[in-house]
Design a protein around this motif. Sequence first.
Motif, PDB file in Angstrom:
ATOM      1  N   VAL A 182       9.712  71.587  -3.408  1.00 16.82           N
ATOM      2  CA  VAL A 182      10.094  71.447  -4.967  1.00 16.82           C
ATOM      3  C   VAL A 182       9.756  69.960  -5.530  1.00 16.82           C
ATOM      4  CG1 VAL A 182      12.206  70.679  -6.278  1.00 16.82           C
ATOM      5  CG2 VAL A 182      12.195  72.734  -4.717  1.00 16.82           C
ATOM      6  N   PRO A 183       8.931  69.819  -6.616  1.00 13.62           N
ATOM      7  CA  PRO A 183       8.628  68.367  -6.786  1.00 13.62           C
ATOM      8  C   PRO A 183       9.929  67.500  -7.466  1.00 13.62           C
ATOM      9  CG  PRO A 183       7.649  70.168  -8.423  1.00 13.62           C
ATOM     10  CD  PRO A 183       8.481  70.844  -7.439  1.00 13.62           C
ATOM     11  N   VAL A 184       9.963  66.409  -6.559  1.00  8.23           N
ATOM     12  CA  VAL A 184      10.974  65.513  -7.101  1.00  8.23           C
ATOM     13  C   VAL A 184      10.339  64.020  -7.423  1.00  8.23           C
ATOM     14  CG1 VAL A 184      12.939  64.070  -6.255  1.00  8.23           C
ATOM     15  CG2 VAL A 184      12.568  66.300  -5.505  1.00  8.23           C
ATOM     16  N   VAL A 199      18.447  69.689  -3.961  1.00  8.92           N
ATOM     17  CA  VAL A 199      17.443  70.729  -3.788  1.00  8.92           C
ATOM     18  C   VAL A 199      18.188  71.658  -2.659  1.00  8.92           C
ATOM     19  CG1 VAL A 199      15.121  71.319  -2.599  1.00  8.92           C
ATOM     20  CG2 VAL A 199      15.518  69.315  -4.314  1.00  8.92           C
ATOM     21  N   LYS A 200      18.838  71.123  -1.446  1.00  9.03           N
ATOM     22  CA  LYS A 200      19.528  72.176  -0.703  1.00  9.03           C
ATOM     23  C   LYS A 200      20.508  72.877  -1.195  1.00  9.03           C
ATOM     24  CE  LYS A 200      19.941  69.073   2.570  1.00  9.03           C
ATOM     25  NZ  LYS A 200      20.425  68.332   4.067  1.00  9.03           N
ATOM     26  N   GLY A 254      16.349  59.348  -3.453  1.00  9.33           N
ATOM     27  CA  GLY A 254      15.546  60.371  -2.599  1.00  9.33           C
ATOM     28  C   GLY A 254      16.766  61.290  -2.026  1.00  9.33           C
ATOM     29  N   ARG A 255      17.481  60.765  -1.173  1.00  9.15           N
ATOM     30  CA  ARG A 255      18.351  61.261  -0.173  1.00  9.15           C
ATOM     31  C   ARG A 255      19.443  62.267  -1.004  1.00  9.15           C
ATOM     32  NH1 ARG A 255      23.058  60.495   2.233  1.00  9.15           N
ATOM     33  NH2 ARG A 255      23.612  58.640   1.415  1.00  9.15           N
ATOM     34  N   HIS A 256      19.715  61.915  -2.213  1.00  9.48           N
ATOM     35  CA  HIS A 256      20.537  62.959  -2.824  1.00  9.48           C
ATOM     36  C   HIS A 256      19.641  63.916  -3.797  1.00  9.48           C
ATOM     37  CE1 HIS A 256      23.454  59.829  -1.899  1.00  9.48           C
ATOM     38  NE2 HIS A 256      24.672  60.492  -2.149  1.00  9.48           N
ATOM     39  N   ALA A 257      18.772  63.470  -4.008  1.00 11.65           N
ATOM     40  CA  ALA A 257      17.840  64.491  -4.712  1.00 11.65           C
ATOM     41  C   ALA A 257      17.554  65.677  -3.620  1.00 11.65           C
ATOM     42  CB  ALA A 257      16.559  64.023  -5.115  1.00 11.65           C
ATOM     43  N   LEU A 269      12.857  68.203 -10.130  1.00 11.29           N
ATOM     44  CA  LEU A 269      13.954  67.182 -10.536  1.00 11.29           C
ATOM     45  C   LEU A 269      12.981  65.994 -10.838  1.00 11.29           C
ATOM     46  CD1 LEU A 269      16.377  67.390  -7.362  1.00 11.29           C
ATOM     47  CD2 LEU A 269      16.721  68.083  -9.868  1.00 11.29           C
ATOM     48  N   THR A 270      13.451  65.267 -11.757  1.00 10.41           N
ATOM     49  CA  THR A 270      13.028  63.873 -12.019  1.00 10.41           C
ATOM     50  C   THR A 270      14.217  63.073 -12.254  1.00 10.41           C
ATOM     51  OG1 THR A 270      11.037  64.781 -13.394  1.00 10.41           O
ATOM     52  CG2 THR A 270      11.788  62.862 -14.099  1.00 10.41           C
TER      53      THR A 270
END
Length: 155
Positions: free
Chosen positions: A3-5, A73-74, A66-69, A81-82
């Motif tokens: 998934v692109p973040v 995703v999980k 990033g950890r929360h993004a 996500l952006t």
Amino acid sequence: MTVPVTIRIQEADFDIAAEIAAMTAGRVDIGAVVSFSGICRGADDGDDVAALTLEHYPGMAEDEIGRHAAEAVKRWPVTALTIVHRVGRMLPGDNIVLVLAASAHRQAAFSAAEFLMDYLKANAPFWKREERDGETRWVEAHDRDDAAAARWGKD
């Protein structure tokens, strides 16, 4: 599929339509994009706010977001996500933050965007200072923001 973040912390303003276009370009697996944009208010608790300055801890802020993004995703079947968060001095009406969550269906996108915004509001490593009546003051966290973030459980 990965998934692109996209995560950016920047002083410059952002263009919401351009961010959505960049996220969805050439993608046929996206059926919904939910966006949240936070804007600097000109008043808070009945008092005029002349400006807002946001500071962050470079590197740490991006890692924590990033950890929360990755958690979003999980938890939900998001396809992109952006997250764009501004720092520096902003005036009433200026953009502060943008969260975009894309998915094949709307519910996952809504949930992921809300989860990320609750985290950003309550726990992200940003410090906010308001200018009011020629004075500056640091803004304390609100219990309502902590309560909103807490409903997602520990992560």
